[in-house]
Design a protein around this motif. Structure first.
Motif, PDB file in Angstrom:
ATOM      1  N   UNK A  65       0.833  -1.208   0.036  1.00 33.59           N
ATOM      2  CA  UNK A  65       0.011   0.026   0.012  1.00 33.59           C
ATOM      3  C   UNK A  65       0.912   1.274  -0.040  1.00 33.59           C
ATOM      4  N   UNK A  66       2.005   1.415   0.842  1.00 36.07           N
ATOM      5  CA  UNK A  66       2.810   2.373   0.938  1.00 36.07           C
ATOM      6  C   UNK A  66       3.544   2.567  -0.517  1.00 36.07           C
ATOM      7  N   UNK A  67       3.740   1.706  -1.203  1.00 33.38           N
ATOM      8  CA  UNK A  67       4.602   1.710  -2.375  1.00 33.38           C
ATOM      9  C   UNK A  67       3.723   2.100  -3.382  1.00 33.38           C
ATOM     10  N   UNK A  68       2.679   1.503  -3.537  1.00 36.18           N
ATOM     11  CA  UNK A  68       1.506   1.900  -4.563  1.00 36.18           C
ATOM     12  C   UNK A  68       1.030   3.285  -4.196  1.00 36.18           C
ATOM     13  N   UNK A  69       0.823   3.903  -3.012  1.00 36.29           N
ATOM     14  CA  UNK A  69       0.382   5.090  -2.782  1.00 36.29           C
ATOM     15  C   UNK A  69       1.552   6.053  -3.190  1.00 36.29           C
ATOM     16  N   UNK A  70       2.810   5.960  -3.032  1.00 36.19           N
ATOM     17  CA  UNK A  70       3.903   6.603  -3.502  1.00 36.19           C
ATOM     18  C   UNK A  70       3.958   6.815  -4.860  1.00 36.19           C
ATOM     19  N   UNK A  71       3.672   5.689  -5.764  1.00 37.60           N
ATOM     20  CA  UNK A  71       3.469   5.999  -7.136  1.00 37.60           C
ATOM     21  C   UNK A  71       2.340   6.760  -7.416  1.00 37.60           C
ATOM     22  N   UNK A 103      -4.471  -2.365  -1.689  1.00 39.96           N
ATOM     23  CA  UNK A 103      -5.448  -2.383  -0.703  1.00 39.96           C
ATOM     24  C   UNK A 103      -6.343  -3.559  -0.305  1.00 39.96           C
ATOM     25  N   UNK A 104      -6.637  -4.228  -1.317  1.00 33.97           N
ATOM     26  CA  UNK A 104      -7.574  -5.263  -1.468  1.00 33.97           C
ATOM     27  C   UNK A 104      -6.740  -6.596  -0.952  1.00 33.97           C
ATOM     28  N   UNK A 105      -5.327  -6.489  -1.310  1.00 40.15           N
ATOM     29  CA  UNK A 105      -4.332  -7.450  -0.832  1.00 40.15           C
ATOM     30  C   UNK A 105      -3.764  -7.374   0.783  1.00 40.15           C
ATOM     31  N   UNK A 106      -4.092  -6.095   1.015  1.00 39.67           N
ATOM     32  CA  UNK A 106      -3.248  -5.779   2.419  1.00 39.67           C
ATOM     33  C   UNK A 106      -3.929  -6.825   3.510  1.00 39.67           C
ATOM     34  N   UNK A 107      -3.007  -6.982   4.469  1.00 38.02           N
ATOM     35  CA  UNK A 107      -3.258  -7.810   5.589  1.00 38.02           C
ATOM     36  C   UNK A 107      -4.487  -7.380   6.443  1.00 38.02           C
ATOM     37  N   UNK A 108      -4.620  -5.985   6.385  1.00 35.97           N
ATOM     38  CA  UNK A 108      -5.632  -5.487   7.150  1.00 35.97           C
ATOM     39  C   UNK A 108      -7.004  -5.931   6.509  1.00 35.97           C
ATOM     40  N   UNK A 109      -7.198  -6.038   5.314  1.00 39.92           N
ATOM     41  CA  UNK A 109      -8.451  -6.586   4.429  1.00 39.92           C
ATOM     42  C   UNK A 109      -8.774  -5.368   3.940  1.00 39.92           C
ATOM     43  N   UNK A 110      -9.480  -5.574   2.653  1.00 39.28           N
ATOM     44  CA  UNK A 110     -10.276  -4.566   1.894  1.00 39.28           C
ATOM     45  C   UNK A 110     -11.241  -3.515   2.665  1.00 39.28           C
ATOM     46  N   UNK A 111     -11.833  -4.106   3.893  1.00 40.02           N
ATOM     47  CA  UNK A 111     -12.748  -3.485   4.533  1.00 40.02           C
ATOM     48  C   UNK A 111     -11.942  -2.275   5.430  1.00 40.02           C
ATOM     49  N   UNK A 112     -10.513  -2.274   5.365  1.00 36.52           N
ATOM     50  CA  UNK A 112      -9.872  -1.199   6.140  1.00 36.52           C
ATOM     51  C   UNK A 112      -9.787   0.205   5.176  1.00 36.52           C
ATOM     52  N   UNK A 153      -7.742  11.050   1.210  1.00 38.85           N
ATOM     53  CA  UNK A 153      -8.110   9.854   2.272  1.00 38.85           C
ATOM     54  C   UNK A 153      -7.014   9.491   2.822  1.00 38.85           C
ATOM     55  N   UNK A 154      -5.803   9.258   1.813  1.00 38.93           N
ATOM     56  CA  UNK A 154      -4.646   8.479   2.513  1.00 38.93           C
ATOM     57  C   UNK A 154      -3.910   9.424   3.629  1.00 38.93           C
ATOM     58  N   UNK A 155      -3.950  10.923   3.194  1.00 39.31           N
ATOM     59  CA  UNK A 155      -3.223  11.928   4.051  1.00 39.31           C
ATOM     60  C   UNK A 155      -3.998  11.755   5.530  1.00 39.31           C
ATOM     61  N   UNK A 156      -5.048  11.340   5.367  1.00 42.68           N
ATOM     62  CA  UNK A 156      -5.779  11.183   6.802  1.00 42.68           C
ATOM     63  C   UNK A 156      -5.702   9.962   7.353  1.00 42.68           C
ATOM     64  N   UNK A 157      -5.038   8.960   6.727  1.00 39.87           N
ATOM     65  CA  UNK A 157      -4.681   7.672   7.299  1.00 39.87           C
ATOM     66  C   UNK A 157      -2.981   7.378   7.248  1.00 39.87           C
ATOM     67  N   UNK A 158      -2.368   8.435   7.737  1.00 38.98           N
ATOM     68  CA  UNK A 158      -0.743   8.280   7.859  1.00 38.98           C
ATOM     69  C   UNK A 158      -0.356   6.688   8.116  1.00 38.98           C
ATOM     70  N   UNK A 159      -0.822   6.025   8.748  1.00 39.35           N
ATOM     71  CA  UNK A 159      -0.564   4.789   9.475  1.00 39.35           C
ATOM     72  C   UNK A 159      -0.816   3.851   8.479  1.00 39.35           C
ATOM     73  N   UNK A 160      -1.130   3.924   7.458  1.00 38.74           N
ATOM     74  CA  UNK A 160      -1.487   2.936   6.233  1.00 38.74           C
ATOM     75  C   UNK A 160      -0.398   3.215   5.358  1.00 38.74           C
TER      76      UNK A 160
END
Length: 162
Positions: A65-71, A103-112, A153-160
């Motif tokens: 997620x971090x790498x994809x968001x950076x792209x 995001x769909x493959x993230x261990x937290x699940x797509x619901x996150x 949205x991502x800026x509001x969720x920096x832990x992701x």
């Protein structure tokens, strides 16, 4: 002349043999496909370099997620300019779908990640499966708005992504 031709043929044969021996099956390709492994044989003063494509990570992780968001963020400073528009819109599309997959493959699940996933789904419905430049250009406003909304949205969720 025969010695020169024979030497040239030998050089070609050695180069081909070195390349064929260095081929290995890649997990990123199918079982029947082969890709060359890294090799740097030197034949008669000539350097040949063949490198294999990077292999994809085998397990999903939070870093995806971090790498994809950076792209995706890397597209923020670019725009649709003459000579660059097709590349830019195609890249934004690709980066959005990279974030979606991560995001769909993230261990937290797509619901996150409900909002970003819903935004990409909505964009895909608008595009109707047509990734052509003409269609991306037609929906440029939606494409860029989706990118910007996911960025916000991502800026509001920096832990992701940190």
């Amino acid at each position: 002349m025969f010695k020169s031709s024979a030497r040239g043929a030998a050089v070609v044969a050695v180069a081909l043999a070195a390349l064929s021996v260095s081929c290995e099956e890649s997990p990123a390709t199918g079982a029947g496909e082969r890709t060359p492994a890294s090799a740097s044989p030197s034949v008669a003063g000539e350097d040949f370099t063949v490198s294999s494509p990077p292999s994809a990570p085998s397990t999903p992780s939070a870093e995806k997620v971090r790498d994809a968001f950076a792209g995706l963020q890397a597209t923020l400073g670019d725009s649709c300019t003459p000579g660059n528009c097709a590349y830019f819109l195609g890249r934004v599309y690709d980066e959005l779908h990279g974030v979606d997959r991560a995001m769909k493959a993230d261990p937290k699940g797509p619901g996150h990640f409900p909002e970003p996933i819903a935004l990409v789904k909505k964009l895909d419905a608008e595009l109707g499966g047509d990734r052509s430049f003409a269609n991306l250009k037609k929906h440029q406003t939606s494409l860029i708005a989706t990118r910007d909304k996911i960025n916000t949205w991502m800026q509001g969720h920096p832990e992701d992504y940190r």
